[in-house]
Design a protein around this motif. Structure first.
Motif, short mmCIF file in Angstrom:
data_model
loop_
_atom_site.label_atom_id
_atom_site.label_comp_id
_atom_site.label_asym_id
_atom_site.label_seq_id
_atom_site.Cartn_x
_atom_site.Cartn_y
_atom_site.Cartn_z
N ARG A 1 0.47 -1.27 -0.49
CA ARG A 1 0.20 -0.10 -0.11
C ARG A 1 0.80 2.03 0.15
N ALA A 2 1.93 0.89 0.21
CA ALA A 2 2.77 2.43 0.22
C ALA A 2 4.79 1.58 0.37
N MET A 3 5.18 3.06 0.05
CA MET A 3 6.34 2.13 -0.26
C MET A 3 7.60 3.47 0.28
N ILE A 4 8.61 3.68 1.43
CA ILE A 4 9.14 5.08 2.00
C ILE A 4 9.97 4.33 2.24
N LEU A 5 11.33 5.12 1.13
CA LEU A 5 12.74 5.32 0.74
C LEU A 5 13.59 5.24 1.62
N PHE A 6 14.71 5.09 2.34
CA PHE A 6 15.93 6.16 2.79
C PHE A 6 17.38 6.39 1.43
N ASP A 7 17.56 7.44 1.87
CA ASP A 7 18.72 7.56 0.83
C ASP A 7 19.64 8.68 1.13
N LEU A 8 20.49 8.99 1.72
CA LEU A 8 21.57 10.42 1.10
C LEU A 8 21.09 11.14 2.71
N MET A 9 20.84 10.35 3.82
CA MET A 9 20.45 11.48 5.03
C MET A 9 20.40 10.92 6.44
N GLY A 10 21.59 11.24 6.29
CA GLY A 10 22.51 11.77 7.98
C GLY A 10 23.39 12.01 8.08
N TYR A 11 23.19 13.10 6.82
CA TYR A 11 24.80 14.62 7.01
C TYR A 11 24.64 15.29 8.16
N LYS A 12 25.38 15.92 8.59
CA LYS A 12 25.63 16.31 10.39
C LYS A 12 24.82 17.66 9.25
N ASN A 13 24.94 18.40 8.16
CA ASN A 13 24.05 19.49 7.98
C ASN A 13 22.75 18.98 7.21
N LEU A 14 22.01 18.61 8.07
CA LEU A 14 20.89 17.95 7.01
C LEU A 14 19.63 18.84 7.02
N ARG A 15 19.33 18.63 5.73
CA ARG A 15 18.14 19.73 5.03
C ARG A 15 18.25 18.50 4.16
N LEU A 16 16.40 18.16 4.26
CA LEU A 16 15.28 17.38 3.54
C LEU A 16 14.59 18.05 2.42
N GLY A 17 14.70 18.20 0.70
CA GLY A 17 13.55 19.40 0.36
C GLY A 17 12.55 17.56 -0.01
N ARG A 18 12.16 18.34 -0.54
CA ARG A 18 10.65 17.44 -1.05
C ARG A 18 10.35 16.81 -2.17
N ASP A 19 10.70 15.77 -2.36
CA ASP A 19 11.55 15.24 -4.24
C ASP A 19 9.49 15.43 -4.61
N ASP A 20 10.01 15.59 -5.97
CA ASP A 20 8.92 15.88 -6.73
C ASP A 20 8.77 14.72 -6.95
N MET A 21 9.29 13.39 -7.03
CA MET A 21 9.01 12.79 -8.03
C MET A 21 7.93 11.48 -6.89
N LEU B 1 32.84 8.36 7.03
CA LEU B 1 31.93 8.81 9.14
C LEU B 1 31.99 10.26 9.43
N ASP B 2 33.17 11.33 9.07
CA ASP B 2 32.91 12.20 9.64
C ASP B 2 32.15 13.46 9.42
N LYS B 3 31.18 13.24 8.33
CA LYS B 3 30.22 13.13 7.47
C LYS B 3 28.85 13.10 8.29
N ILE B 4 28.84 11.43 9.17
CA ILE B 4 27.43 11.87 9.42
C ILE B 4 27.40 12.24 10.84
N SER B 5 25.70 12.44 10.96
CA SER B 5 25.65 13.47 12.76
C SER B 5 24.14 11.50 13.27
N ALA B 6 24.69 11.11 14.49
CA ALA B 6 23.64 10.50 15.29
C ALA B 6 22.48 11.39 15.27
N LYS B 7 22.28 12.78 15.70
CA LYS B 7 21.39 13.36 15.68
C LYS B 7 20.56 13.47 14.90
N SER B 8 21.38 14.10 13.14
CA SER B 8 20.31 13.48 11.77
C SER B 8 19.92 12.18 12.46
N LEU B 9 20.07 11.77 12.22
CA LEU B 9 19.88 9.27 12.26
C LEU B 9 18.39 9.77 12.84
#
Length: 258
Positions: free
Chosen positions: A144-164, A227-235
């Motif tokens: 009924r639904a599919m949710i995908l994670f990809d490139l979402m652990g950056y310490k300067n996290l900014r997630l825009g709305r995927d247009d697809m 690994l230094d680009k990744i933030s536990a807080k972002s995750l």
């Protein structure tokens, strides 16, 4: 991943396949861990786990795919530990072969040996295979639904709305993020991905969402995706938002099933 998922008490299914790529036949394996719910209707939460094949430099892939695969493992652990059975069944799906064999997605196309006139993309091998198997096994109607994670652990996290992505799924997750105080991270800006593992599901008529930071992640497919680009807080932020969003997604699906 297998050991971790088994330790959570989840049912594991693997699917080995051997697609023809620009460098010949390659072994790939999709992995599914199932958390049964009250309904046989399914929500897929997913990530690819294959890392980019780069010949010119050592590539680590800490954010892509490390952060999303780690996020999915942790989400599976938390949800499996919940004593309350979920309303819907969950499949935690780890796709192989998302990355193109060639460096750029559009650099190479593959000839399908069954039809020499048909060109196939050099990317999303696992998700295309997964949807084909759903159709073949007549299981597509249950998803009924599919949710995908990809490139979402950056310490300067900014997630825009995927247009697809499907609008109602984007709206549900982004509204939940604002309610939790993360409106400066889940922003109302366009994120143009141009295709990802959610695309085959969208083409098959399954409502899908890609949570990804691509346009503002400057280390994508570079030697500095470390690994230094990744933030536990972002995750944690992404995990908290998703856990708060899932009951709303379940309710929407169930209301539209009546």
């Amino acid at each position: 991943m297998l050991d971790q998922l088994k330790s959570y008490g989840l049912k594991i299914t693997t699917d080995e396949f051997h697609p023809i790529t620009p460098v010949g036949e390659r072994k790939m394996v999709n992995l599914t861990a199932e958390l049964p719910g009250e309904s046989s209707d399914v929500i897929i939460i997913s990530s690819h786990y294959d890392s980019k094949l780069v010949k010119d430099f050592k590539f680590v892939g800490a954010n892509g795919p490390g952060s999303s695969a780690g996020e999915l493992l942790e989400l599976a652990r938390v949800m499996a530990a919940n004593k309350t059975k979920p309303k819907l069944t969950y499949w935690f799906v780890f796709f192989d072969g998302e990355e193109a064999i060639c460096f750029d997605w559009e650099e190479c196309y593959n000839r399908n040996l069954g039809d020499l006139n048909k060109l196939l993309p050099d990317k999303t091998y696992g998700s295309r295979r997964y949807v084909a198997q759903l159709i073949e096994n007549q299981d597509l109607k249950h998803v009924r639904a599919m949710i995908l994670f990809d490139l979402m652990g950056y310490k300067n996290l900014r997630l825009g709305r995927d247009d697809m992505s499907t609008s109602w799924l984007v709206d549900t997750v982004w509204q939940t993020a604002r309610q939790l105080g993360y409106g400066s991270i889940f922003v109302d800006a366009r994120e143009g991905v141009g295709g990802d593992d959610h695309e085959p599901f969208l083409r098959a008529g399954i409502d899908s969402l890609d949570i990804i930071q691509l346009s503002t992640y400057e280390y994508w497919h570079t030697k500095d995706d470390t690994l230094d680009k990744i933030s536990a807080k972002s995750l944690k932020i992404v995990g908290d938002v998703m856990m708060a969003s899932l009951p709303k997604i379940e309710e929407r699906i169930q209301n539209h099933s009546r």
